[in-house]
Design a protein around this motif. Structure first.
Motif, PDB file in Angstrom:
ATOM      1  N   GLY A 265       0.830  -1.210  -0.148  1.00 13.94           N
ATOM      2  CA  GLY A 265       0.065   0.042  -0.162  1.00 13.94           C
ATOM      3  C   GLY A 265       0.982   1.464  -0.024  1.00 13.94           C
ATOM      4  O   GLY A 265       0.333   2.411  -0.215  1.00 13.94           O
ATOM      5  N   SER A 266       2.174   1.073   0.220  1.00 11.03           N
ATOM      6  CA  SER A 266       2.860   2.387   0.294  1.00 11.03           C
ATOM      7  C   SER A 266       3.396   2.563  -1.278  1.00 11.03           C
ATOM      8  O   SER A 266       3.626   1.867  -1.896  1.00 11.03           O
ATOM      9  CB  SER A 266       4.141   2.196   0.867  1.00 11.03           C
ATOM     10  N   THR A 267       3.554   4.065  -1.406  1.00  9.46           N
ATOM     11  CA  THR A 267       3.869   4.470  -2.847  1.00  9.46           C
ATOM     12  C   THR A 267       5.304   4.171  -3.180  1.00  9.46           C
ATOM     13  O   THR A 267       5.672   4.085  -4.333  1.00  9.46           O
ATOM     14  CB  THR A 267       3.812   5.965  -2.923  1.00  9.46           C
ATOM     15  N   GLY A 268       6.220   3.788  -2.148  1.00 16.16           N
ATOM     16  CA  GLY A 268       7.548   3.443  -2.320  1.00 16.16           C
ATOM     17  C   GLY A 268       7.755   1.807  -2.877  1.00 16.16           C
ATOM     18  O   GLY A 268       8.630   1.305  -3.170  1.00 16.16           O
ATOM     19  N   GLY A 269       6.684   0.908  -2.620  1.00 16.87           N
ATOM     20  CA  GLY A 269       6.824  -0.292  -3.215  1.00 16.87           C
ATOM     21  C   GLY A 269       6.672  -0.581  -4.471  1.00 16.87           C
ATOM     22  O   GLY A 269       6.458   0.169  -5.369  1.00 16.87           O
ATOM     23  N   ARG A 270       7.391  -1.659  -4.712  1.00 14.10           N
ATOM     24  CA  ARG A 270       7.506  -2.079  -6.339  1.00 14.10           C
ATOM     25  C   ARG A 270       6.022  -2.257  -6.642  1.00 14.10           C
ATOM     26  O   ARG A 270       5.847  -2.325  -7.833  1.00 14.10           O
ATOM     27  CB  ARG A 270       8.283  -3.387  -6.368  1.00 14.10           C
ATOM     28  N   GLY A 271       5.084  -3.043  -6.014  1.00 18.52           N
ATOM     29  CA  GLY A 271       4.088  -3.282  -6.333  1.00 18.52           C
ATOM     30  C   GLY A 271       3.840  -4.616  -7.249  1.00 18.52           C
ATOM     31  O   GLY A 271       4.908  -5.219  -7.602  1.00 18.52           O
ATOM     32  N   PRO A 272       2.879  -4.918  -7.639  1.00 20.23           N
ATOM     33  CA  PRO A 272       2.755  -6.133  -8.578  1.00 20.23           C
ATOM     34  C   PRO A 272       3.249  -6.002  -9.844  1.00 20.23           C
ATOM     35  O   PRO A 272       3.350  -4.916 -10.439  1.00 20.23           O
ATOM     36  CB  PRO A 272       1.010  -6.309  -8.783  1.00 20.23           C
ATOM     37  N   ARG A 273       3.834  -7.082 -10.447  1.00 25.97           N
ATOM     38  CA  ARG A 273       4.408  -7.054 -11.638  1.00 25.97           C
ATOM     39  C   ARG A 273       3.375  -7.080 -12.735  1.00 25.97           C
ATOM     40  O   ARG A 273       2.296  -7.610 -12.413  1.00 25.97           O
ATOM     41  CB  ARG A 273       5.351  -8.369 -12.054  1.00 25.97           C
ATOM     42  N   PRO A 274       3.628  -6.104 -13.802  1.00 20.06           N
ATOM     43  CA  PRO A 274       2.534  -6.131 -14.891  1.00 20.06           C
ATOM     44  C   PRO A 274       2.595  -7.658 -15.721  1.00 20.06           C
ATOM     45  O   PRO A 274       3.645  -8.040 -16.254  1.00 20.06           O
ATOM     46  CB  PRO A 274       3.152  -5.194 -15.787  1.00 20.06           C
ATOM     47  N   ARG A 275       1.305  -8.003 -15.930  1.00 16.38           N
ATOM     48  CA  ARG A 275       1.238  -9.454 -16.723  1.00 16.38           C
ATOM     49  C   ARG A 275       1.588  -8.938 -18.267  1.00 16.38           C
ATOM     50  O   ARG A 275       1.976  -9.724 -18.973  1.00 16.38           O
ATOM     51  CB  ARG A 275      -0.203  -9.939 -16.574  1.00 16.38           C
ATOM     52  N   VAL A 276       1.412  -7.784 -18.640  1.00 17.06           N
ATOM     53  CA  VAL A 276       1.167  -7.327 -19.763  1.00 17.06           C
ATOM     54  C   VAL A 276       2.774  -6.539 -20.146  1.00 17.06           C
ATOM     55  O   VAL A 276       2.956  -5.558 -19.674  1.00 17.06           O
ATOM     56  CB  VAL A 276       0.470  -6.390 -20.409  1.00 17.06           C
ATOM     57  N   ARG A 277       3.760  -7.201 -20.790  1.00 15.15           N
ATOM     58  CA  ARG A 277       4.851  -6.632 -21.145  1.00 15.15           C
ATOM     59  C   ARG A 277       5.493  -6.585 -22.458  1.00 15.15           C
ATOM     60  O   ARG A 277       4.750  -7.410 -23.240  1.00 15.15           O
ATOM     61  CB  ARG A 277       5.968  -7.430 -20.135  1.00 15.15           C
ATOM     62  N   ARG A 278       6.144  -5.721 -22.806  1.00 15.13           N
ATOM     63  CA  ARG A 278       6.911  -5.770 -24.187  1.00 15.13           C
ATOM     64  C   ARG A 278       7.778  -6.926 -24.613  1.00 15.13           C
ATOM     65  O   ARG A 278       8.239  -7.449 -23.706  1.00 15.13           O
ATOM     66  CB  ARG A 278       7.796  -4.380 -24.276  1.00 15.13           C
ATOM     67  N   GLY A 279       7.461  -7.433 -25.808  1.00 16.06           N
ATOM     68  CA  GLY A 279       8.296  -8.510 -26.218  1.00 16.06           C
ATOM     69  C   GLY A 279       9.549  -8.365 -26.502  1.00 16.06           C
ATOM     70  O   GLY A 279      10.013  -7.130 -26.557  1.00 16.06           O
ATOM     71  N   GLN A 280      10.305  -9.393 -26.700  1.00 13.95           N
ATOM     72  CA  GLN A 280      11.694  -9.351 -26.957  1.00 13.95           C
ATOM     73  C   GLN A 280      12.038  -8.814 -28.376  1.00 13.95           C
ATOM     74  O   GLN A 280      11.299  -9.382 -29.287  1.00 13.95           O
ATOM     75  CB  GLN A 280      12.676 -10.443 -26.645  1.00 13.95           C
TER      76      GLN A 280
ATOM     77  N   GLU B 106       3.490  -8.540  -3.450  1.00 14.63           N
ATOM     78  CA  GLU B 106       4.544  -8.939  -2.304  1.00 14.63           C
ATOM     79  C   GLU B 106       4.106  -8.965  -1.138  1.00 14.63           C
ATOM     80  O   GLU B 106       2.838  -8.759  -0.716  1.00 14.63           O
ATOM     81  CB  GLU B 106       5.438  -7.578  -2.444  1.00 14.63           C
ATOM     82  N   VAL B 107       4.904  -9.793  -0.390  1.00 12.24           N
ATOM     83  CA  VAL B 107       4.642 -10.219   0.879  1.00 12.24           C
ATOM     84  C   VAL B 107       5.537  -9.986   1.790  1.00 12.24           C
ATOM     85  O   VAL B 107       6.953  -9.795   1.516  1.00 12.24           O
ATOM     86  CB  VAL B 107       4.198 -11.827   1.213  1.00 12.24           C
ATOM     87  N   ALA B 108       5.245  -9.404   3.128  1.00  7.68           N
ATOM     88  CA  ALA B 108       6.435  -8.897   4.127  1.00  7.68           C
ATOM     89  C   ALA B 108       6.975 -10.047   4.790  1.00  7.68           C
ATOM     90  O   ALA B 108       6.068 -11.211   5.299  1.00  7.68           O
ATOM     91  CB  ALA B 108       5.793  -7.951   5.056  1.00  7.68           C
ATOM     92  N   HIS B 109       8.064 -10.079   5.068  1.00 13.61           N
ATOM     93  CA  HIS B 109       8.860 -11.073   5.742  1.00 13.61           C
ATOM     94  C   HIS B 109       9.271 -10.259   6.991  1.00 13.61           C
ATOM     95  O   HIS B 109      10.145  -9.453   6.628  1.00 13.61           O
ATOM     96  CB  HIS B 109       9.949 -11.915   4.894  1.00 13.61           C
ATOM     97  N   VAL B 110       9.260 -10.895   8.105  1.00 12.68           N
ATOM     98  CA  VAL B 110       9.732  -9.944   9.479  1.00 12.68           C
ATOM     99  C   VAL B 110      10.965 -10.859  10.114  1.00 12.68           C
ATOM    100  O   VAL B 110      10.625 -12.249  10.269  1.00 12.68           O
ATOM    101  CB  VAL B 110       8.818  -9.537  10.569  1.00 12.68           C
ATOM    102  N   GLN B 111      11.903 -10.248  10.328  1.00  9.45           N
ATOM    103  CA  GLN B 111      13.409 -10.898  10.891  1.00  9.45           C
ATOM    104  C   GLN B 111      13.593 -10.217  12.109  1.00  9.45           C
ATOM    105  O   GLN B 111      13.317  -8.626  12.112  1.00  9.45           O
ATOM    106  CB  GLN B 111      14.412 -11.188  10.154  1.00  9.45           C
ATOM    107  N   ARG B 112      14.145 -10.665  13.413  1.00  4.47           N
ATOM    108  CA  ARG B 112      14.574  -9.875  14.457  1.00  4.47           C
ATOM    109  C   ARG B 112      16.085  -9.700  14.283  1.00  4.47           C
ATOM    110  O   ARG B 112      16.929 -10.529  13.882  1.00  4.47           O
ATOM    111  CB  ARG B 112      14.043 -10.473  15.882  1.00  4.47           C
ATOM    112  N   SER B 113      16.622  -8.371  14.707  1.00  2.70           N
ATOM    113  CA  SER B 113      17.975  -8.216  14.517  1.00  2.70           C
ATOM    114  C   SER B 113      18.582  -7.223  15.853  1.00  2.70           C
ATOM    115  O   SER B 113      17.380  -6.829  16.636  1.00  2.70           O
ATOM    116  CB  SER B 113      18.289  -7.594  13.150  1.00  2.70           C
ATOM    117  N   PHE B 114      19.540  -6.976  15.789  1.00  2.00           N
ATOM    118  CA  PHE B 114      19.802  -5.809  17.049  1.00  2.00           C
ATOM    119  C   PHE B 114      18.976  -4.525  17.094  1.00  2.00           C
ATOM    120  O   PHE B 114      18.991  -3.749  17.926  1.00  2.00           O
ATOM    121  CB  PHE B 114      21.287  -5.769  17.008  1.00  2.00           C
TER     122      PHE B 114
END
Length: 387
Positions: free
Chosen positions: A100-115, A169-177
């Motif tokens: 939901g943040s504007t800084g995230g990459r967000g979903p990949r587009p299914r429609v993309r330019r061909g090679q 995307e899904v969030a993964h949480v890890q604990r650190s110092f």
């Protein structure tokens, strides 16, 4: 260092959230261990991060302002609940990409330019020189007509992924110092698209494109050479999801010619003449490169062999070469004359040649040595060696 959180961040007690965040960004860029190896800087960074964690959270800030424990149980929980997003925000000026943040990459587009695609085409020298139009058969990815490129079977459509709720995307949480470090990874359920195709198209298996052979016309301009690439826009591979096609590049390969050898825009050829013709002189009618195409125009030229022409002499015919790819100005045709010495003589011919030698005083020839003829490379080498 003062333990007043407002003084630590250098803000007033009535500072808003934006002011607190800007202050933290400035201090994080100054004291983060990655940019400041000083051991004292690491301790300062921990303290500043703890202050920001408290003042950026409305509930913890309110508890701190009342003089209470913002963590509800001892000061030893420094950094608890602190997000990796906040650190990334300090360095890059935006959220690290929470859903939901504007800084995230967000979903990949299914429609993309061909090679882009590349095919090689062999043409004859005359076709490369004067241009040609060819019909090509190419095997490429084309839009699936069964699903019109969206990948879903007729009557169905993609649905929102229940795992990432469309975020991709899904969030993964890890604990650190530093506390909790929260990172985002592509959703494994939908492969980062944010949607799932429950009933894929049977023709394209959900890709939105299929392989097919198709015909197209390519116009080869005059003056192309080996390695020249002709670009056909949007004639390459159709992209995933029926996306726009890439470009098709046609790489030219010019087949060797039986007579002419090309050097840039110039043509080179060799003509053999009998010894008598070289001695007496003659005029030869020879074919031009245009004769290979069988089109209208000059398909032959006259080559004047002057009397006494020596083997290896050259004649340059202006404007009978190859047109330039960009200028269309034609190069020259350079013809090298090779004088043929007869190898088999009958008695009468041998008698006549002996008589000719006697008349010319060449019955007994005294040999003499002369400096060997230097090639262009050797002359250049000698010139540079003198400097």
């Amino acid at each position: 260092m003062s333990q007043d959180f407002y003084e630590l961040l250098g803000v007033s007690r009535d500072a808003d959230a934006d002011a607190i965040k800007k202050a933290y960004r400035r201090l994080a860029r100054q004291y983060h261990p990655d940019v400041n190896p000083d051991p004292d800087a690491q301790e300062t960074f921990k303290t500043v991060s703890h202050a920001y964690e408290v003042l950026s959270d409305p509930q913890k800030r309110a508890a701190y302002d009342r003089g209470g424990d913002p963590f509800g149980g001892g000061f030893g929980g420094a950094g608890q609940g602190f997000s990796f997003t906040d650190i990334m925000d300090a360095f890059f000026g935006g959220g690290a990409g929470q859903q939901g943040s504007t800084g995230g990459r967000g979903p990949r587009p299914r429609v993309r330019r061909g090679q882009d695609a590349l095919i090689r085409l062999e043409v004859q020298l005359a076709e490369a020189a004067f241009g040609v139009t060819r019909e090509l058969k190419v095997d490429t990815a084309v839009r699936c007509t069964a699903c019109n490129g969206d990948g879903a079977a007729p009557g169905s459509k993609p649905v929102t992924c229940e795992t990432c709720h469309g975020g991709g995307e899904v969030a993964h949480v890890q604990r650190s110092f530093l506390g909790e470090i929260r990172t985002l990874r592509p959703c494994a359920a939908c492969k980062g698209f944010g949607t799932i195709i429950p009933d894929p198209c049977r023709e394209c298996a959900g890709d939105g494109r299929v392989r097919a052979r198709r015909s197209l016309t390519v116009k080869i301009p005059a003056g192309v050479d080996n390695g020249t690439r002709v670009q056909l826009s949007e004639q390459g591979e159709v992209g995933p999801g029926g996306g726009p096609a890439g470009d098709l590049y046609v790489e030219i390969h010019v087949a060797p010619h039986a007579v002419f050898r090309r050097n840039g825009t110039d043509l080179h050829a060799t003509v053999s003449v009998p010894m008598t013709a070289a001695a007496l002189g003659t005029v030869l009618t020879l074919p031009t490169l245009e004769s290979d195409l069988g089109t209208e125009g000059d398909q032959s030229f006259d080559l004047d062999i002057a009397a006494g022409t020596q083997s290896g002499s050259t004649t340059t015919l202006r404007g009978l070469g190859v047109p330039g790819l960009r200028t269309q100005t034609r190069g020259d045709l350079v013809v090298t004359v090779v004088v043929e010495t007869p190898t088999k003589l009958d008695a009468r011919q041998e008698e006549l040649l002996k008589e000719l030698a006697k008349l010319r005083g060449e019955e007994a020839v005294e040999g003499s040595l002369r400096p060997a003829h230097k090639s262009v490379f050797n002359r250049l080498r000698d010139a540079f060696s003198q400097h």
